[in-house]
Structure formats: C-alpha cells, structure tokens
Design an enzyme around this catalytic site. Structure first.
Site, short mmCIF file in Angstrom:
data_model
loop_
_atom_site.label_atom_id
_atom_site.label_comp_id
_atom_site.label_asym_id
_atom_site.label_seq_id
_atom_site.Cartn_x
_atom_site.Cartn_y
_atom_site.Cartn_z
N ARG A 3 -14.05 49.98 99.23
CA ARG A 3 -13.01 50.81 99.90
C ARG A 3 -11.64 50.67 99.26
O ARG A 3 -10.61 50.87 99.91
CB ARG A 3 -12.91 50.48 101.39
CG ARG A 3 -14.19 50.73 102.12
CD ARG A 3 -13.98 50.86 103.60
NE ARG A 3 -15.26 51.00 104.26
CZ ARG A 3 -15.99 49.97 104.70
NH1 ARG A 3 -15.53 48.75 104.57
NH2 ARG A 3 -17.14 50.19 105.27
N LYS A 8 -3.22 60.17 91.41
CA LYS A 8 -4.35 61.10 91.49
C LYS A 8 -5.49 60.53 90.65
O LYS A 8 -5.29 60.17 89.49
CB LYS A 8 -3.97 62.48 90.96
CG LYS A 8 -3.15 63.30 91.94
CD LYS A 8 -2.98 64.73 91.45
CE LYS A 8 -2.16 65.56 92.43
NZ LYS A 8 -1.91 66.92 91.92
N GLU A 48 3.56 68.71 78.29
CA GLU A 48 3.89 68.19 79.64
C GLU A 48 5.33 67.66 79.67
O GLU A 48 6.00 67.75 80.70
CB GLU A 48 2.92 67.08 80.06
CG GLU A 48 1.47 67.52 80.20
CD GLU A 48 1.14 68.22 81.52
OE1 GLU A 48 2.01 68.33 82.40
OE2 GLU A 48 -0.02 68.67 81.65
N LYS A 107 8.67 62.13 87.19
CA LYS A 107 7.43 62.15 87.99
C LYS A 107 7.52 61.16 89.15
O LYS A 107 7.11 61.45 90.27
CB LYS A 107 6.22 61.84 87.11
CG LYS A 107 4.94 61.90 87.94
CD LYS A 107 3.74 62.43 87.25
CE LYS A 107 2.60 62.61 88.26
NZ LYS A 107 1.33 62.89 87.65
N GLU A 153 1.30 65.97 97.77
CA GLU A 153 1.45 67.37 97.38
C GLU A 153 1.53 68.30 98.59
O GLU A 153 0.85 69.32 98.67
CB GLU A 153 0.32 67.80 96.43
CG GLU A 153 0.71 68.99 95.58
CD GLU A 153 -0.24 69.25 94.41
OE1 GLU A 153 -0.62 68.29 93.72
OE2 GLU A 153 -0.56 70.42 94.21
N ARG A 204 5.75 68.16 95.24
CA ARG A 204 4.90 67.72 94.11
C ARG A 204 4.29 68.91 93.37
O ARG A 204 3.93 68.81 92.19
CB ARG A 204 3.81 66.75 94.60
CG ARG A 204 3.01 66.17 93.45
CD ARG A 204 2.20 64.94 93.84
NE ARG A 204 1.45 64.45 92.69
CZ ARG A 204 0.90 63.25 92.61
NH1 ARG A 204 1.03 62.39 93.62
NH2 ARG A 204 0.22 62.87 91.55
N ASN A 259 2.89 71.30 88.90
CA ASN A 259 1.84 72.24 88.48
C ASN A 259 2.40 73.42 87.69
O ASN A 259 1.67 74.36 87.38
CB ASN A 259 1.08 72.78 89.71
CG ASN A 259 0.38 71.66 90.46
OD1 ASN A 259 0.00 70.67 89.86
ND2 ASN A 259 0.26 71.82 91.76
N HIS A 317 0.41 75.27 85.08
CA HIS A 317 -0.99 74.88 85.24
C HIS A 317 -1.84 75.96 85.90
O HIS A 317 -3.06 75.87 85.89
CB HIS A 317 -1.10 73.58 86.03
CG HIS A 317 -0.68 72.37 85.23
ND1 HIS A 317 0.59 72.21 84.73
CD2 HIS A 317 -1.38 71.28 84.80
CE1 HIS A 317 0.66 71.06 84.05
NE2 HIS A 317 -0.53 70.49 84.08
N HIS A 373 -4.83 76.39 83.77
CA HIS A 373 -6.19 76.01 84.18
C HIS A 373 -7.15 77.17 84.02
O HIS A 373 -8.32 76.97 83.69
CB HIS A 373 -6.20 75.51 85.63
CG HIS A 373 -5.76 74.09 85.76
ND1 HIS A 373 -5.23 73.57 86.93
CD2 HIS A 373 -5.76 73.06 84.88
CE1 HIS A 373 -4.91 72.30 86.74
NE2 HIS A 373 -5.22 71.97 85.51
N HIS A 411 -5.86 70.48 76.92
CA HIS A 411 -5.18 70.73 78.19
C HIS A 411 -3.71 71.11 77.99
O HIS A 411 -3.23 72.11 78.53
CB HIS A 411 -5.31 69.50 79.10
CG HIS A 411 -4.52 69.61 80.37
ND1 HIS A 411 -4.91 70.42 81.41
CD2 HIS A 411 -3.34 69.03 80.74
CE1 HIS A 411 -4.01 70.32 82.38
NE2 HIS A 411 -3.05 69.49 82.01
N1 GLY Z 1 -0.56 66.25 87.35
C1 GLY Z 1 0.07 66.73 88.50
C2 GLY Z 1 0.28 65.70 89.57
O1 GLY Z 1 0.10 64.54 89.31
O2 GLY Z 1 0.60 66.04 90.67
#
Ligand code: GLY
Length: 363
Positions: free
Chosen positions: A121, A143, A185, A227, A237, A241, A245, A248, A252, A265
């Site tokens: 966990r 993430k 990025e 960031k 998010e 946040r 994106n 993206h 994407h 990417h």
């Molecule tokens: N790569 C986008 C984020 O970490 O929210």
C-alpha cells in the site's frame, strides 16, 4: 547543487539539481531515514552507465541494494513488468521502511513509481531521472502509471517521491534528438509561466544544445521550480495543474495516431504547442507575433512544428477524444495569452480544430 522544495503539507520533498549529484544518494537515504533494503529499478542501458555509481553510493552506507533492470522502452510500462517488480520486491523482502530508487527516464520512473505506490500500500520512492524529459517533468509531481494495450497511462496513482535527484551529468550520454525533445517541455514552462525562462532559451541556445552542464542545470532548475510551484498549489489536477498539459492535447493525439513510434513525446508536444498557439491566434487570445516567437524558438531547437503528412487528421481527432483528460466528449485546451501566461479550460469548436490540424499538415 541547487534545490527546489515541493512544499506539499506533510509530504514536502526536495528536488536537487546538479552535476555529479548521484554520488550523494547514499547519504541522502540516511537523511531520509530509509531502511536497510533498497531496490534500484533501472533500465538496462542506464544500469551499465550509472547503475554502479548509485549502487556503490547506497552500499557504502551499509544498505543492501539490488539492481532490478527493466528493458528500455515504453513497452516496459506493462502489467507484466509491474508483476515482475512486485515479485522481486517480495524476494528482496522490502518492508514499509524500504525505498525504491527509480534510475532512468520516464518509463522507469512511472513503472517503478507505480510499483512503489502500490506495494504494501505504498513504500518510499526516490526518483533519479537520467533524461531531460524526466528531470524537468515526469520525476516531479507524483504522477505514476503503467499503460494498457488500449492506451497510455490508464492505470496509475499519485505517489509523491521522498526525494528527487536530477544529475545533469547523466544528460551527456543522451542522444541529441532526445535532448531536443526534452527541451520542448522546457519551452513549455517558458510559455505557460515564465517569460524570463523563454528569453533565456532564446539567448542560450548554443550552450544548451552543446550540453554545457551549467546551462543545463539552470534550465532544469527553473523548470523544476515552476513545476514544484504548480504541484504545490494543485497536486491532483483540480485546476491549475492543467496548465502543465499545454501542447499535450493535440500532442497526445499526434503521438497516438503516429502509433507511439515515429515521433518522440517532446516532438509531439512541440507540434501540439504550435497547434495551441494557432488556435489561440484564431480565437483572438494571442497576438500573431507571440505565436511566431514560439514557432521560432521551437525551430531553433530543431523541433518539429508540422503534422507529418502521412497522419490522418481524423485519426488525430479520434485519439484526442479518447484521451483521459477529455470529459463528456468535450476537448478542453490550454491556450496561451502571451509568452508567460496561459488560460485553461478553453472549449474549441470541432471545425476550428480540424481547420488548424489541416493548416499544420506538412506539405
Ligand atoms: N506531466 C504533467 C503533470 O505532471 O501534471
């Protein structure tokens, strides 16, 4: 060494940026109070170049450390590799005090991160990113995810690392194309939040592309600072946040339509930023001169700004609709207002989007 703090209440952690920083990983584990058993998950290629440095630094503190290599490439973000890691963790008898170190690019960080998020966990995770993309994005913010055959990052968790070490010396071995893709990025951070970073990228192109450690450390530090600030304000998010994106949405779509093979990417993000700026100009949000400035910078770093001719606009749109950021079939965009500021949640009519995709197609 420069440090950024991700100031999440109760789970604050440091991102250390510097050349040669990996040699200090052992002492860092002492500072964190990590247990005696350490799993060092790394991709096979990185294991050869930096595995021994990290394993040696950890072993010098009296810990037992085992290298767990995973094959290089996106295919490793799979349920199969995840299960293999769980079984290795069990064999190593990792416990709640143990740490998982993720040494590599985004694939290793995401996979090892998700394994650490779910094993027992949740056990400690330390991110040791070795690509520019992972240093400025994937390793910071918590993430973690694996892919399913039907889509990328569909199974995942938020699991903040206890520590991130971005050693820019590792970037010396990065293929130039991957360095440039990571720079997409960094350019993104300039557009969404920091006109001074954007101007620095305009000025220092030669030093950055030559891989000068100080120049790289500066842009990694600035990116992580932005960031960290965003993630601290909106970890899950729920709003802000989403600015990360930028580029993206179409990016994407292009990445999925291209079958995750031909384009990297970051290259797809460059195309996506070009599309977002074109949409913003058409909707009157952004001045053409600002869109041109972004296009010039992307080109300066050798990044693509056109959709490859062989990609079908319909396939890109279909992939965008499947993206997990799409809600109730509505595609929301992050659009620039100027270099250094964006707006989130912009709804764009389908025809305008299709028009822009057509306009951006390579002849
Ligand atoms: N790569 C986008 C984020 O970490 O929210």
């Amino acid at each position: 060494m420069r440090s950024v703090t991700v100031a999440l209440p109760g789970r604050a952690y440091q991102v250390d940026v510097g050349s040669g920083a990996l040699a200090g990983v052992g002492e860092g584990l002492d500072r964190l109070g990590s247990g005696r058993r350490v799993a060092l998950v790394t991709d096979a290629a990185i294991a050869r170049s930096f595995g021994a440095t990290v394993a040696g630094a950890v072993a010098a503190t009296g810990r037992t450390v085992e290298l767990l290599p995973v094959p290089s490439g996106e295919a490793s973000k799979s349920l199969r590799e995840l299960e293999r890691l769980y079984l290795e963790f069990a064999r190593l008898r990792l416990d709640r005090g143990s740490a998982v170190l993720a040494l590599g690019g985004g694939v290793v960080g995401d996979l090892a991160g998700f394994a650490a998020a779910t094993y027992l966990r949740g056990i400690d995770l330390v991110q040791l990113p070795t690509t520019l993309l992972a240093q400025v994005d994937a390793s910071v913010g918590g993430k973690t995810a694996i892919d399913l055959p039907v889509g990328k990052n569909l199974v995942g968790a938020f699991h903040q690392p206890r520590w991130v070490v971005a050693d820019v010396a590792t970037l010396a071995t990065l293929p130039p194309r991957e360095l440039r893709a990571g720079l997409a990025e960094v350019i993104k951070y300039g557009v969404i939040a920091d006109a001074a970073l954007f101007a620095l990228l305009e000025r220092e192109q030669a030093r950055i592309l030559a891989g000068e450690p100080e120049a790289l450390a500066e842009i990694v530090f600035q990116s992580c600072r932005i960031k960290a600030d965003v993630v601290t304000q909106d970890e899950r998010e729920g709003g802000l946040r989403a600015i990360l994106n930028y580029g993206h949405t179409v990016g994407h779509g292009v990445e999925a339509a291209a079958g995750y093979t031909g384009l990297l990417h970051g290259e797809c993000v460059a195309i996506g930023m070009t599309a977002a700026a074109a949409i913003a100009v058409r909707t009157g949000l952004l001045a053409q001169a600002e869109a041109d400035r972004q296009r010039r910078l992307l080109q300066l770093y050798g990044l693509p700004i056109a959709i490859p001719a062989e990609l079908d606009g319909e396939a890109i749109l279909a992939a965008m609709r499947l993206d997990k950021k799409t809600r109730d079939d509505e595609i929301h965009f992050v659009l620039p207002r100027r270099i250094g500021a964006v707006e989130i949640g912009c709804r764009i009519p389908g025809e305008l989007l299709a028009d822009v995709l057509e306009e951006l197609r390579a002849p």
